[in-house]
Design a protein around this motif. Sequence first.
Motif, PDB file in Angstrom:
ATOM      1  N   ILE A 357      25.408  36.466  11.114  1.00 46.73           N
ATOM      2  CA  ILE A 357      24.522  35.363  11.510  1.00 46.73           C
ATOM      3  C   ILE A 357      25.304  34.061  11.563  1.00 46.73           C
ATOM      4  N   ALA A 358      26.167  33.839  10.571  1.00 48.05           N
ATOM      5  CA  ALA A 358      26.981  32.621  10.542  1.00 48.05           C
ATOM      6  C   ALA A 358      27.913  32.553  11.748  1.00 48.05           C
ATOM      7  N   LEU A 359      28.499  33.679  12.128  1.00 43.22           N
ATOM      8  CA  LEU A 359      29.399  33.698  13.286  1.00 43.22           C
ATOM      9  C   LEU A 359      28.656  33.337  14.568  1.00 43.22           C
ATOM     10  N   MET A 360      27.453  33.855  14.729  1.00 45.01           N
ATOM     11  CA  MET A 360      26.656  33.506  15.909  1.00 45.01           C
ATOM     12  C   MET A 360      26.307  32.024  15.891  1.00 45.01           C
ATOM     13  N   ALA A 361      25.988  31.500  14.705  1.00 50.59           N
ATOM     14  CA  ALA A 361      25.643  30.083  14.597  1.00 50.59           C
ATOM     15  C   ALA A 361      26.842  29.196  14.917  1.00 50.59           C
ATOM     16  N   VAL A 362      28.038  29.618  14.522  1.00 47.00           N
ATOM     17  CA  VAL A 362      29.252  28.872  14.872  1.00 47.00           C
ATOM     18  C   VAL A 362      29.418  28.833  16.385  1.00 47.00           C
ATOM     19  N   GLN A 363      29.198  29.966  17.033  1.00 53.75           N
ATOM     20  CA  GLN A 363      29.314  30.030  18.499  1.00 53.75           C
ATOM     21  C   GLN A 363      28.316  29.080  19.149  1.00 53.75           C
ATOM     22  N   TRP A 364      27.055  29.102  18.698  1.00 53.47           N
ATOM     23  CA  TRP A 364      26.042  28.198  19.266  1.00 53.47           C
ATOM     24  C   TRP A 364      26.429  26.743  19.042  1.00 53.47           C
ATOM     25  N   SER A 365      26.942  26.450  17.845  1.00 50.96           N
ATOM     26  CA  SER A 365      27.312  25.060  17.532  1.00 50.96           C
ATOM     27  C   SER A 365      28.376  24.555  18.468  1.00 50.96           C
ATOM     28  N   ILE A 366      29.366  25.396  18.753  1.00 46.91           N
ATOM     29  CA  ILE A 366      30.447  25.020  19.683  1.00 46.91           C
ATOM     30  C   ILE A 366      29.882  24.810  21.077  1.00 46.91           C
ATOM     31  N   GLU A 367      29.012  25.724  21.527  1.00 43.90           N
ATOM     32  CA  GLU A 367      28.447  25.621  22.880  1.00 43.90           C
ATOM     33  C   GLU A 367      27.575  24.380  23.038  1.00 43.90           C
ATOM     34  N   ARG A 368      26.867  23.994  21.983  1.00 42.45           N
ATOM     35  CA  ARG A 368      25.889  22.900  22.082  1.00 42.45           C
ATOM     36  C   ARG A 368      26.474  21.536  21.749  1.00 42.45           C
ATOM     37  N   TRP A 369      27.713  21.509  21.308  1.00 39.89           N
ATOM     38  CA  TRP A 369      28.340  20.225  20.925  1.00 39.89           C
ATOM     39  C   TRP A 369      28.548  19.345  22.150  1.00 39.89           C
TER      40      TRP A 369
END
Length: 369
Positions: A357-369
């Motif tokens: 879950i944390a890895l997916m959240a990191v990916q979303w954070s990068i995409e949404r920055w």
Amino acid sequence: MQQWLKIGLIGLSFLLANTVAAHQLSTSYIIAEIDDTGRINGEWQLSLTDLELAVGLDLNANGELTWGEVKSRQAEIASYLAENLLLNRDKLTCNLHFDLVERLQDHANEAFAVTDFSGQCAISGPLNIKYSAIFALDSSHEMVLNIGDGSNMHSFVLDDNTRQIVIDLREGSWQTTFKQFVYQGIIHIWIGIDHILFLLALLLPAVLERKNKQWQAITSVNVILTNTVWIISAFTLAHSLTLTATALGWLNPSSRWVELGIALSVLFAALNNIWPLVLRLAWLTFAFGLLHGMGFAGVLSELGLPADQQLLSILAFNLGVEIGQLAILAILLPVLILLRKSKLYSKGVMPIGSLFIALMAVQWSIERW
């Protein structure tokens, strides 16, 4: 720990190769009114992204669309629309005419081509609407329909599973609107992967307690249920407040920062399961729930609210979100209760699940920055 790291790296490479967009849905809008003579007038808003897929707008293939390119394909756009929107009333076809695209409309920072249309239908009888645009290109596409007869406004959402609908314009429409928005609330919590993973990150440790720096099973099911009720209630109250306030225009947050904040909330909740900092999650869940409510409101704004039924639509959508959320809870919590006493759960399923879950959240954070 090395084994965990290997699992995490494999998961990260998989996730980066398979991007998940939590809220980027293909949506079009049709707003129309039919009078007592059977005359219908309306407009159809379809995103340039979808039109590019359907008729090809990027003539020089440079990845950027210009107004000149859109206007050069006006005839093709009108023809495509005419082929994919069919109306009949009392079993008689409505003769529709689609104008050329003359303006753009912005929805959530995305440009939509606006096409006016008009036509003549039979004077009375149920109105049959058949919609087929974009589905062959994107099965997640939805069409938000707002149609009125001068006294009542009806709101519907057509998708790949419901491409056709029959409307009796003589009936009151609040019941139909209510059912439609409850349904959409259920669907959008189920396809809102970031919201689901946030709930999952909260539920994974809900059957455990922290003792001597170790996760251990909670013996009492009543304690588990009580803790879960507090967490879910805090999340529900928080997102209900901001969903309503944002949908009514009392709050106007930046969608970019809201989506980034949601991703970070998922990341924190997941990492907190691996390296616990906060053990009493109700207040933290409430704070993060405020962000998630703004995210739900963004989805609701994409659907569009009937002008005369705004509050009803908001309440129905929120009810649908709660029903969808409770359905997820009803499936997951009994399974977690059954698994909680196994060391495999506390040592493996909970931390490794939280890591993914944390890895997916990191990916979303990068995409949404």
